[in-house]
Design an enzyme around this catalytic site. Structure first.
Site, PDB file in Angstrom:
ATOM      1  N   GLU A 364      -6.929  -9.691  20.900  1.00  0.00           N
ATOM      2  CA  GLU A 364      -5.890  -8.895  20.228  1.00  0.00           C
ATOM      3  C   GLU A 364      -4.481  -9.484  20.355  1.00  0.00           C
ATOM      4  O   GLU A 364      -3.561  -8.840  20.863  1.00  0.00           O
ATOM      5  CB  GLU A 364      -5.919  -7.450  20.746  1.00  0.00           C
ATOM      6  N   GLU A 484     -14.742  -5.461  17.491  1.00  0.00           N
ATOM      7  CA  GLU A 484     -14.581  -4.206  18.235  1.00  0.00           C
ATOM      8  C   GLU A 484     -14.482  -3.070  17.238  1.00  0.00           C
ATOM      9  O   GLU A 484     -13.739  -3.180  16.251  1.00  0.00           O
ATOM     10  CB  GLU A 484     -13.308  -4.202  19.090  1.00  0.00           C
TER      11      GLU A 484
END
Length: 579
Positions: A364, A484
């Site tokens: 991320e 995810e």
């Protein structure tokens, strides 16, 4: 004929391996002139002759089919060394032996694609001892006869799984399912590759139903928590899952892998060795992330702290991770150390191990101090090139959440809210470099929007996924993986049925893309645990088998994707129970 266990076995086994295994003991010829021993050479063929170091190589050899079988047990293991020493004393140069035992006592291959590590280590010992005694081996890899399983066992496996074309033993030669079993035996794991918008495995499109268990390495350090890794991997395999995403980093934290720049804890590295070795044993591939954008497990914050403490840091900003030359050197050293690590259990360097599906540069990434995205883009291009210079075999992704940047025409129509365009990332631009093999996207509708309405969030999920799959098809021409996805249990009025609806949307859109042979290559739920780990859970984690409806959604997705791409050999045993 040779005798063993009161039975007679033919010397001639079917499908003998036509290549010799050559160990690094150099030239076997006696050098009467006292010259230095020559390095290892392969035996080659020149017309009607075997050739070794430019000379014709004639063989006086023998058969001891029983080596691997007897190497399993301590009481019979010394016989291998005794026999090899005796052969060497007689001037023999090559021994022919079995490198198979299919579904029998002391079976190497217990079932299609399932191996007994203890027996594999017995075969390792045979080869190592042959090297020590300077005897080459000719290894047979399956039997035409029933002894030690043979083609009969392969046909039986296919028949039991409802895949066999015929009960005839000769269907071993023409049944496609059995051919896949045998090819898998010859080459148990292949590297996953990319062809355009698809992942490819052994010549077929490979669609992924995967999951996240970030905690594997951390929990493998201590003996009391170590069994959880095997338990979770076995559970994943039983659900037909094929890839697990997990952390290959822990920087300066509790159970740190990297204690300080370039300083590693060998105990923790051995824990990561175990995770990879156990995944190999369970036939699960791993997507390994190598640093965190967040503070958990150290992340870029820890790298900046190290540089600052050493008086080398340009800035105390966490984003200096992306542009500070000292920190870039730290990170490159970490990458090289991990990729070239030789696993203490398997003996394979990480970069050479097909158990690893691929690498993720950073979990991320965000660089909010440069909303233009130039800083992060430069870092991605430099680091991805560095990884590829060391490891050309594995796939590589960035680890993006999937937000569109300020220059993207989609930033106002597809981003969850306005702030997402100002994080210094851009899905298309960041995923475009040739050194990036596939795009990664995350899905967290409840964390990304202030709207509480569930229907709004689920509609966003559908739009978000379709937009990125379209990007993969038309712009990137690469696979897109949703690495995810999760729905928070802390939402007002939450109940597990809402999460089931969310999972179903994700699975359906991947399946829809797969049917069209689109770029939607797979998805990874965040996150799975085993029982007794409640204290490690976050608002998204589940024990999937504790809720029947959720478990059914997961296994049905495995079944659907297997029907499109074809089940992997080892999957058949599990899928026939859940599909």
């Amino acid at each position: 004929m040779v005798a063993g266990n009161n039975l007679f076995y033919p010397i001639v086994g079917f499908a003998s391996c036509v290549a010799f295994i050559y160990m690094s003991f150099g030239d076997l010829w006696v050098d009467i002139h006292g010259e230095a021993e020559q390095p290892l050479s392969f035996v080659e063929r020149n017309g009607t002759h075997f050739m070794l170091d430019g000379r014709i190589f004639y063989i006086n050899g023998w058969n001891s089919y029983w080596f691997m079988d007897h190497a399993v047990n301590s009481y019979s293991k010394p016989r291998i060394k005794q026999m090899l020493q005796a052969g060497a004393k007689m001037g023999l140069t090559v021994c022919r032996t079995w490198a198979f035992n299919d579904g029998d006592y002391n079976a190497l291959q217990i079932s299609p694609g399932q191996f007994d590590e203890q027996v594999f280590r017995a075969l390792d010992y045979v080869i190592a001892e042959a090297k020590q005694q300077k005897i080459r081996l000719l290894l047979a890899i399956v039997n035409n006869l029933q002894a030690y399983g043979g083609k009969t066992q392969y046909v039986k496996w296919a028949w039991e799984e409802g895949l066999g074309l015929s009960a005839s033993n000769d269907s071993f030669f023409y049944d496609p399912s059995i051919r896949r079993y045998f090819k898998h035996y010859i080459k148990p794991l292949s590297f996953v590759e990319r062809n355009g918008t698809h992942f490819m495995l052994d010549g077929r499109i490979f669609y992924i139903n995967g999951w996240n268990s970030y905690w594997f390495m951390d929990h493998a350090v201590n003996s009391y928590s170590k069994p959880r890794i095997k338990q979770m991997l076995q559970a994943g395999a039983k659900m037909g899952l094929t890839v697990c995403r997990t952390w290959a980093f822990n920087d300066g934290d509790y159970n740190a892998l990297q204690i300080s720049p370039g300083q590693f804890d060998e105990q923790v590295f051995r824990a990561l060795d175990y995770v990879i070795a156990e995944a190999k044993q369970q036939k699960i591939r791993l997507l390994l992330a190598i640093v965190n954008n967040l503070q958990a497990y150290g992340g870029k914050t820890q790298y900046v702290k190290w540089a600052w403490e050493e008086g080398l840091g340009l800035s105390a900003s966490n984003d200096s991770f992306f542009y500070d030359p000292s920190i870039r050197r730290y990170f490159k050293h970490y990458i090289k150390t991990v990729l070239t690590r030789k696993n203490t259990i398997t003996g394979i360097e990480y970069r050479d191990d097909p158990t690893i599906f691929g690498w993720e540069l950073i979990n991320e990434p965000r660089c909010i101090t440069d909303a233009s995205g130039d800083t992060l883009q430069e870092w991605i291009e430099e680091m991805s090139s560095f990884v590829k210079a060391i490891d050309k075999k594995h796939l590589l992704t960035v680890g993006l959440e999937g937000f569109y940047g300020p220059k993207s025409p989609k930033n106002s129509t597809q981003n969850p809210e306005f702030w997402a365009a100002d994080l210094g990332t851009d899905f298309i631009r960041n995923s475009m470099p040739s050194t990036i093999d596939f795009a990664s996207v995350h899905i967290y509708p409840d964390h990304w929007t202030h709207v509480e309405d569930l229907e709004y969030k689920l509609n966003f999920v559908s739009r978000w996924m379709r937009s990125h799959i379209e990007d993969g098809d038309k712009e990137l021409k690469k696979p897109v993986m949703f690495t995810e996805f999760g729905l928070s249990s802390q939402n007002k009025g939450f109940n597990p049925a809402q999460r089931d609806r969310f999972y179903k949307i994700v699975f359906d859109l991947i399946y829809e893309s797969a049917k069209k042979k689109g770029s939607g290559a797979g998805s990874f739920a965040w996150q799975f645990f085993v029982g007794g780990m409640e204290e490690y859970n976050d608002e998204f984690g589940i024990v999937p088998w504790e809720r029947r409806s959720t478990y059914k959604l997961i296994t049905e997705q495995s079944c659907r994707l297997a029907r499109i791409g074809g089940a992997l050999p080892w999957q058949s045993e599990y899928l026939k129970k859940v599909c």
